[in-house]
Design a protein around this motif. Structure first.
Motif, mmCIF file in Angstrom:
data_model
loop_
_atom_site.group_PDB
_atom_site.id
_atom_site.type_symbol
_atom_site.label_atom_id
_atom_site.label_comp_id
_atom_site.label_asym_id
_atom_site.label_seq_id
_atom_site.Cartn_x
_atom_site.Cartn_y
_atom_site.Cartn_z
ATOM 1 N N MET A 196 0.835 -1.203 0.000
ATOM 2 C CA MET A 196 0.000 0.000 0.000
ATOM 3 C C MET A 196 0.870 1.253 0.000
ATOM 4 S SD MET A 196 -1.155 -0.187 4.004
ATOM 5 C CE MET A 196 -0.851 -1.965 4.034
ATOM 6 N N TRP A 197 0.269 2.364 -0.408
ATOM 7 C CA TRP A 197 0.832 3.684 -0.161
ATOM 8 C C TRP A 197 0.216 4.206 1.118
ATOM 9 C CZ3 TRP A 197 4.768 5.912 -2.728
ATOM 10 C CH2 TRP A 197 5.102 5.410 -3.991
ATOM 11 N N PHE B 6 -4.102 -0.269 -1.697
ATOM 12 C CA PHE B 6 -4.026 -1.446 -0.837
ATOM 13 C C PHE B 6 -4.330 -2.669 -1.706
ATOM 14 C CE2 PHE B 6 -6.113 -4.619 1.835
ATOM 15 C CZ PHE B 6 -5.264 -4.702 2.918
ATOM 16 N N ASN B 7 -3.306 -3.482 -1.941
ATOM 17 C CA ASN B 7 -3.447 -4.667 -2.786
ATOM 18 C C ASN B 7 -2.962 -5.907 -2.047
ATOM 19 O OD1 ASN B 7 -4.147 -3.926 -5.829
ATOM 20 N ND2 ASN B 7 -2.839 -2.287 -5.047
ATOM 21 N N VAL B 8 -3.627 -7.036 -2.310
ATOM 22 C CA VAL B 8 -3.276 -8.304 -1.658
ATOM 23 C C VAL B 8 -3.097 -9.385 -2.725
ATOM 24 C CG1 VAL B 8 -3.958 -10.050 0.031
ATOM 25 C CG2 VAL B 8 -4.654 -7.658 0.363
ATOM 26 N N TRP B 9 -2.000 -10.120 -2.598
ATOM 27 C CA TRP B 9 -1.722 -11.269 -3.451
ATOM 28 C C TRP B 9 -1.637 -12.521 -2.584
ATOM 29 C CZ3 TRP B 9 0.326 -6.493 -3.841
ATOM 30 C CH2 TRP B 9 0.345 -5.847 -5.076
ATOM 31 N N ASP B 10 -1.893 -13.683 -3.173
ATOM 32 C CA ASP B 10 -1.783 -14.938 -2.430
ATOM 33 C C ASP B 10 -0.456 -15.636 -2.702
ATOM 34 O OD1 ASP B 10 -2.147 -15.787 -5.024
ATOM 35 O OD2 ASP B 10 -3.979 -16.938 -4.624
ATOM 36 N N LYS C 299 4.074 -1.258 -15.615
ATOM 37 C CA LYS C 299 3.662 -2.657 -15.583
ATOM 38 C C LYS C 299 3.298 -3.114 -14.165
ATOM 39 C CE LYS C 299 6.692 -3.861 -19.471
ATOM 40 N NZ LYS C 299 7.830 -4.706 -19.917
ATOM 41 N N ALA C 300 3.073 -2.143 -13.276
ATOM 42 C CA ALA C 300 2.779 -2.475 -11.883
ATOM 43 C C ALA C 300 1.559 -3.384 -11.788
ATOM 44 C CB ALA C 300 2.550 -1.209 -11.066
ATOM 45 N N LEU C 301 1.651 -4.350 -10.910
ATOM 46 C CA LEU C 301 0.606 -5.353 -10.752
ATOM 47 C C LEU C 301 -0.520 -4.858 -9.858
ATOM 48 C CD1 LEU C 301 3.014 -8.301 -9.924
ATOM 49 C CD2 LEU C 301 1.881 -7.940 -12.119
ATOM 50 N N ALA C 302 -1.692 -5.419 -10.059
ATOM 51 C CA ALA C 302 -2.801 -5.257 -9.112
ATOM 52 C C ALA C 302 -2.948 -6.566 -8.358
ATOM 53 C CB ALA C 302 -4.089 -4.920 -9.846
ATOM 54 N N GLY C 303 -3.390 -6.497 -7.104
ATOM 55 C CA GLY C 303 -3.523 -7.706 -6.299
ATOM 56 C C GLY C 303 -4.477 -8.709 -6.931
ATOM 57 N N ASN C 304 -4.074 -9.984 -6.939
ATOM 58 C CA ASN C 304 -4.958 -11.001 -7.522
ATOM 59 C C ASN C 304 -6.007 -11.481 -6.522
ATOM 60 O OD1 ASN C 304 -3.072 -12.446 -5.918
ATOM 61 N ND2 ASN C 304 -3.431 -14.316 -7.110
ATOM 62 N N VAL C 305 -5.849 -11.122 -5.240
ATOM 63 C CA VAL C 305 -6.851 -11.448 -4.221
ATOM 64 C C VAL C 305 -7.719 -10.227 -3.923
ATOM 65 C CG1 VAL C 305 -7.213 -12.142 -1.817
ATOM 66 C CG2 VAL C 305 -5.476 -13.287 -3.200
ATOM 67 N N ALA D 9 -7.833 -6.235 -5.217
ATOM 68 C CA ALA D 9 -7.307 -5.183 -6.080
ATOM 69 C C ALA D 9 -7.921 -3.851 -5.656
ATOM 70 C CB ALA D 9 -7.630 -5.475 -7.537
ATOM 71 N N TRP D 10 -7.105 -2.804 -5.649
ATOM 72 C CA TRP D 10 -7.558 -1.485 -5.215
ATOM 73 C C TRP D 10 -8.494 -0.892 -6.264
ATOM 74 C CZ3 TRP D 10 -7.779 0.895 -0.812
ATOM 75 C CH2 TRP D 10 -7.870 2.289 -0.733
ATOM 76 N N ALA D 11 -9.759 -0.748 -5.908
ATOM 77 C CA ALA D 11 -10.753 -0.162 -6.802
ATOM 78 C C ALA D 11 -11.883 0.415 -5.956
ATOM 79 C CB ALA D 11 -11.301 -1.206 -7.769
ATOM 80 N N GLU D 12 -12.398 1.570 -6.377
ATOM 81 C CA GLU D 12 -13.430 2.245 -5.583
ATOM 82 C C GLU D 12 -14.648 1.360 -5.344
ATOM 83 O OE1 GLU D 12 -14.311 6.426 -5.514
ATOM 84 O OE2 GLU D 12 -13.050 6.696 -7.282
ATOM 85 N N ALA D 13 -15.015 0.562 -6.339
ATOM 86 C CA ALA D 13 -16.209 -0.273 -6.210
ATOM 87 C C ALA D 13 -16.045 -1.355 -5.141
ATOM 88 C CB ALA D 13 -16.539 -0.917 -7.561
ATOM 89 N N ASN D 14 -14.788 -1.627 -4.743
ATOM 90 C CA ASN D 14 -14.528 -2.690 -3.757
ATOM 91 C C ASN D 14 -14.514 -2.182 -2.322
ATOM 92 O OD1 ASN D 14 -14.204 -4.385 -5.932
ATOM 93 N ND2 ASN D 14 -11.961 -4.342 -5.892
ATOM 94 N N ILE D 15 -14.619 -0.851 -2.122
ATOM 95 C CA ILE D 15 -14.431 -0.255 -0.801
ATOM 96 C C ILE D 15 -15.662 0.558 -0.391
ATOM 97 C CG2 ILE D 15 -12.973 1.251 0.620
ATOM 98 C CD1 ILE D 15 -11.356 -1.027 -0.380
#
Length: 286
Positions: free
Chosen positions: A111-112, A233-237, A254-260, A262-268
């Motif tokens: 996270m930042w 805030f991103n989470v990977w497994d 090429k920065a990754l987004a969490g595969n578990v 992923a930081w997105a407004e719709a998720n919070i």
């Protein structure tokens, strides 16, 4: 305000944002002072509950008005370019991730983060499952260093980030031997082992940003609340490689987004007066 929205000037948009944020900060301090006065007045539990309900409703309404005013800016931004702001140390201001975690035998959480709260910035995130409120927690409480908790087992993290500036942090862990690594601004600053070895992260829990859970989804303590700003805030497994972490911290294209997660407004979802503002990593740092 309509004039601001008609003008397509980033500097004027930022000025509006600053004005609104200062205003809401002042209002929240007034409300918090009122809460303290009411609590000192020894209200009955019922009256105190009613007052707290009115206060939280008013805060939510105020923040909704600010969100509406910022809507023009929000509609044009990508879903991951936002930050959460927690301006006060309360037991009712938080964000909730809509998705739970699966069973995990390894993870990377990045996270930042920006804070100058003292003593300790509080709890950036906590994950509780039935029967274990401290399944996975990141906390800096009081004068203690920042710690990562897994199933109530603790490792102290060598972060130096409580300076009011944006920092990128990552923690990786694998259940095999409980090996962990900590990264700050793309560089590994510490590592260890025997942190909850051979314990898988349990699924079907509640993931909260900004508060430490003593019960599933609640039991917040204001002294442990996060004060500051948080984004991406991103989470990977799995365990990210040093190169992948560096790419995140330096905003690689090429920065990754969490595969578990992923930081997105719709998720919070946000509660109690926490706010969302536009954020672009590495463009507005410090």
């Amino acid at each position: 305000l309509q004039q601001f929205s008609r003008m397509n000037s980033s500097s004027q948009t930022n000025n509006l944002k600053d004005i609104l944020q200062n205003k809401i900060d002042d209002l929240e301090k007034q409300v918090l002072s009122r809460v303290n006065s009411l609590e000192e007045g020894k209200l009955s539990p019922r009256n105190e509950s009613e007052e707290r309900g009115k206060i939280e409703s008013t805060l939510t309404s105020l923040h909704q008005r600010i969100s509406d005013l910022e809507k023009g800016q929000k509609d044009n931004r990508p879903p991951d370019r936002f930050q959460l702001t927690f301006p006060l140390r309360t037991n009712y201001m938080y964000a909730k991730v809509k998705k739970s975690l699966p069973e995990m035998y390894a993870f990377s959480i990045c996270m930042w983060i920006k804070s100058s709260a003292s003593p300790g910035m509080g709890t950036p995130f906590s994950y509780a499952v039935p029967g274990q409120a401290n399944e996975l927690v990141l906390i800096e409480w009081g004068n203690n260093p920042m710690e990562i908790l897994i199933n109530d087992k603790v490792a102290k993290l060598p972060f130096a980030i409580n300076d009011g500036k944006w920092h990128h942090i990552c923690v990786t862990w694998t259940t095999r031997d409980g090996v962990w690594e900590a990264y700050q601004d793309g560089t590994q600053t510490g590592n260890g082992e025997n942190l909850a070895p051979y314990h898988p992260i349990k699924p079907q829990g509640v993931l909260v940003l900004g508060q430490e859970q003593d019960t599933l989804g609640g039991g917040f303590d204001a002294t442990q609340a996060f004060v500051g700003e948080l984004a991406h805030f991103n989470v990977w497994d799995r365990k990210l490689s040093p190169g992948e972490v560096y790419g995140l911290a330096t905003c690689s294209s090429k920065a990754l987004a969490g595969n578990v997660i992923a930081w997105a407004e719709a998720n919070i979802d946000i509660y109690g007066g926490a706010t969302k503002w536009t954020f672009e990593a590495c463009r507005q740092l410090n």
